[in-house]
Design a protein around this motif. Sequence first.
Motif, mmCIF file in Angstrom:
data_model
loop_
_atom_site.group_PDB
_atom_site.id
_atom_site.type_symbol
_atom_site.label_atom_id
_atom_site.label_comp_id
_atom_site.label_asym_id
_atom_site.label_seq_id
_atom_site.Cartn_x
_atom_site.Cartn_y
_atom_site.Cartn_z
ATOM 1 N N GLY A 56 -0.593 -4.592 22.349
ATOM 2 C CA GLY A 56 0.758 -5.058 22.524
ATOM 3 C C GLY A 56 1.409 -5.051 22.034
ATOM 4 N N GLY A 57 0.487 -4.690 20.391
ATOM 5 C CA GLY A 57 1.208 -5.602 19.261
ATOM 6 C C GLY A 57 2.195 -4.500 18.716
ATOM 7 N N ALA A 58 3.238 -4.738 17.787
ATOM 8 C CA ALA A 58 4.035 -3.882 16.690
ATOM 9 C C ALA A 58 3.772 -3.560 15.638
ATOM 10 C CB ALA A 58 5.454 -3.934 17.193
ATOM 11 N N MET A 59 4.059 -2.124 14.509
ATOM 12 C CA MET A 59 3.293 -1.960 13.346
ATOM 13 C C MET A 59 4.683 -2.503 12.781
ATOM 14 S SD MET A 59 1.166 1.067 11.477
ATOM 15 C CE MET A 59 0.164 1.192 12.405
ATOM 16 N N ARG A 60 4.706 -3.215 11.272
ATOM 17 C CA ARG A 60 6.226 -3.527 11.022
ATOM 18 C C ARG A 60 5.772 -2.364 9.351
ATOM 19 N NH1 ARG A 60 8.140 -6.690 8.851
ATOM 20 N NH2 ARG A 60 10.531 -7.156 9.766
ATOM 21 N N HIS A 61 5.226 -2.259 9.167
ATOM 22 C CA HIS A 61 4.958 -1.441 7.492
ATOM 23 C C HIS A 61 3.511 -0.631 7.414
ATOM 24 C CE1 HIS A 61 2.943 -5.686 6.778
ATOM 25 N NE2 HIS A 61 1.801 -4.654 5.436
ATOM 26 N N VAL A 62 3.793 -0.072 6.284
ATOM 27 C CA VAL A 62 2.814 0.586 6.146
ATOM 28 C C VAL A 62 2.758 0.126 3.912
ATOM 29 C CG1 VAL A 62 1.855 3.030 5.413
ATOM 30 C CG2 VAL A 62 2.909 2.704 7.355
ATOM 31 N N LYS A 63 1.387 0.095 3.786
ATOM 32 C CA LYS A 63 1.107 -0.127 2.599
ATOM 33 C C LYS A 63 0.287 1.006 1.621
ATOM 34 C CE LYS A 63 -0.699 -3.151 -1.261
ATOM 35 N NZ LYS A 63 -0.258 -4.512 -1.200
ATOM 36 N N PRO A 64 -0.233 1.797 0.770
ATOM 37 C CA PRO A 64 -1.062 2.178 0.574
ATOM 38 C C PRO A 64 -1.842 1.577 -0.194
ATOM 39 C CG PRO A 64 0.879 3.652 -0.034
ATOM 40 C CD PRO A 64 1.230 2.035 0.852
ATOM 41 N N HIS A 65 -2.647 1.827 -0.271
ATOM 42 C CA HIS A 65 -4.005 0.454 -1.288
ATOM 43 C C HIS A 65 -4.828 1.611 -2.177
ATOM 44 C CE1 HIS A 65 -8.118 -1.201 -1.541
ATOM 45 N NE2 HIS A 65 -8.777 0.236 -1.853
ATOM 46 N N GLY A 66 -4.808 0.708 -3.691
ATOM 47 C CA GLY A 66 -5.184 1.124 -4.315
ATOM 48 C C GLY A 66 -5.491 2.307 -5.272
ATOM 49 N N ALA A 67 -6.275 3.147 -5.621
ATOM 50 C CA ALA A 67 -6.018 3.971 -6.034
ATOM 51 C C ALA A 67 -4.832 4.981 -5.714
ATOM 52 C CB ALA A 67 -7.282 5.034 -6.641
ATOM 53 N N LEU A 68 -4.613 5.405 -4.236
ATOM 54 C CA LEU A 68 -3.356 6.032 -3.746
ATOM 55 C C LEU A 68 -2.641 5.541 -4.044
ATOM 56 C CD1 LEU A 68 -2.576 8.298 -1.989
ATOM 57 C CD2 LEU A 68 -3.057 6.565 -0.052
ATOM 58 N N TYR A 69 -1.930 4.318 -3.681
ATOM 59 C CA TYR A 69 -1.114 3.039 -4.483
ATOM 60 C C TYR A 69 -0.266 3.444 -5.456
ATOM 61 C CZ TYR A 69 1.810 -1.086 -4.604
ATOM 62 O OH TYR A 69 2.678 -2.147 -5.173
ATOM 63 N N ASN A 70 -1.662 3.376 -6.758
ATOM 64 C CA ASN A 70 -1.092 3.479 -7.907
ATOM 65 C C ASN A 70 -0.553 5.104 -8.167
ATOM 66 O OD1 ASN A 70 -1.090 1.142 -8.902
ATOM 67 N ND2 ASN A 70 -4.417 1.607 -9.060
ATOM 68 N N MET A 71 -1.750 6.492 -7.821
ATOM 69 C CA MET A 71 -1.396 7.438 -7.904
ATOM 70 C C MET A 71 0.473 7.813 -7.139
ATOM 71 S SD MET A 71 -4.393 8.606 -6.487
ATOM 72 C CE MET A 71 -3.976 10.506 -6.036
ATOM 73 N N ALA A 72 1.321 6.902 -5.748
ATOM 74 C CA ALA A 72 2.027 7.195 -5.517
ATOM 75 C C ALA A 72 2.859 7.052 -6.345
ATOM 76 C CB ALA A 72 1.878 6.439 -3.822
ATOM 77 N N ALA A 73 2.730 5.290 -7.328
ATOM 78 C CA ALA A 73 4.034 4.735 -8.134
ATOM 79 C C ALA A 73 4.276 5.540 -9.024
ATOM 80 C CB ALA A 73 2.997 3.609 -8.689
ATOM 81 N N ALA A 74 3.456 6.880 -9.063
ATOM 82 C CA ALA A 74 3.490 7.450 -10.911
ATOM 83 C C ALA A 74 4.163 8.760 -10.528
ATOM 84 C CB ALA A 74 2.493 7.343 -11.512
ATOM 85 N N ASP A 75 3.308 9.130 -9.340
ATOM 86 C CA ASP A 75 3.723 10.830 -9.449
ATOM 87 C C ASP A 75 4.213 11.053 -7.840
ATOM 88 O OD1 ASP A 75 2.466 13.206 -7.919
ATOM 89 O OD2 ASP A 75 1.092 13.579 -8.397
ATOM 90 N N ALA A 76 5.813 11.801 -8.502
ATOM 91 C CA ALA A 76 6.650 11.540 -7.202
ATOM 92 C C ALA A 76 5.974 12.793 -5.427
ATOM 93 C CB ALA A 76 7.945 12.384 -7.544
ATOM 94 N N ALA A 77 5.589 13.053 -5.995
ATOM 95 C CA ALA A 77 5.442 14.323 -5.308
ATOM 96 C C ALA A 77 4.625 13.655 -3.999
ATOM 97 C CB ALA A 77 4.306 15.827 -5.653
ATOM 98 N N ILE A 78 3.300 12.515 -4.476
ATOM 99 C CA ILE A 78 2.096 12.220 -3.890
ATOM 100 C C ILE A 78 3.539 11.309 -2.896
ATOM 101 C CG2 ILE A 78 0.429 10.394 -3.320
ATOM 102 C CD1 ILE A 78 -0.309 13.117 -4.200
ATOM 103 N N ALA A 79 3.969 10.223 -3.392
ATOM 104 C CA ALA A 79 5.324 9.753 -3.067
ATOM 105 C C ALA A 79 5.998 10.116 -1.905
ATOM 106 C CB ALA A 79 6.373 8.346 -3.913
ATOM 107 N N GLU A 80 6.406 11.564 -2.125
ATOM 108 C CA GLU A 80 6.873 11.759 -0.852
ATOM 109 C C GLU A 80 6.150 11.961 0.653
ATOM 110 O OE1 GLU A 80 11.281 13.094 0.274
ATOM 111 O OE2 GLU A 80 10.786 12.711 -2.055
ATOM 112 N N GLY A 81 4.976 12.678 -0.393
ATOM 113 C CA GLY A 81 3.872 12.651 1.141
ATOM 114 C C GLY A 81 3.956 11.769 1.706
ATOM 115 N N ILE A 82 3.367 10.806 1.190
ATOM 116 C CA ILE A 82 2.832 9.332 1.925
ATOM 117 C C ILE A 82 4.528 9.368 2.875
ATOM 118 C CG2 ILE A 82 2.604 7.097 1.679
ATOM 119 C CD1 ILE A 82 0.856 7.767 -0.370
#
Length: 257
Positions: A105-131
């Motif tokens: 009965g809850g609601a999701m508010r946000h998404v935050k990638p974890h660890g290596a995926l987070y760091n990859m998305a920080a630098a790689d525009a294509a990975i970031a776009e996919g997420i």
Amino acid sequence: MAAITVDVNCDLGESFGAYRMGMDAEIMPYITSANIACGFHAGDPAVMRATVRLAMRHGVGIGAHPGLQDLAGFGRRAMRIDAKEAYELTLYQIGALGAFVKSEGGAMRHVKPHGALYNMAAADAAIAEGIAEAVYRIDPELMLFGLAGSELIRAAERLGLRAANEAFADRRYEADGSLTPRHLAVAVIHDAGEACAQAVGMARGGGVVTRQGTVLAVQADTICIHGDTPGALEYATALRAALESAGIGIALAGSDE
């Protein structure tokens, strides 16, 4: 002057089977947003459900914390994936946690990638776009947490997603705005006082001193502490006290929008 407010988030729900990780129940009262592991880097169905229920009990914002499929490496080892794979693994994990959130009965508010995926998305525009695309397709009202000023923040903004620029109380920064790699001994700040001072400085807009000694401007919409770090509960209690003492309000990211 408008009052300064900041969200405080923590990576939680990272136990797996018989293996216990972190101090979720103890930390939850001191944070405003919980990033809950979705089973790829950590977490399992029982842990996911329990963590969702714990967050709801404390009125903490619930977020999916998708990572690379690497239990043995805790999702902190880089893997070669493309944008399509980033989209699919993000979609899958948000869906998994979302089922538990909806069933409780809850609601999701946000998404935050974890660890290596987070760091990859920080630098790689294509990975970031996919997420970002995966988040948008599931629910365009979700907020995407990403490293302040990174490719992930830019991808979210291009799609019209709400984005929260994330800063780290307990991590060292590089001059280019990236986080100091964890294989370096100085990557994690173990002194609670130093971590709190860094967090307050970023929240006030004063920037952060990098490993190279330069001052880096960091937008801090949400500040992260790590639930698996030794002394995490000390961090959480000290950070909350330091922010309040500095006159900085603590509120859910995006709650004033």
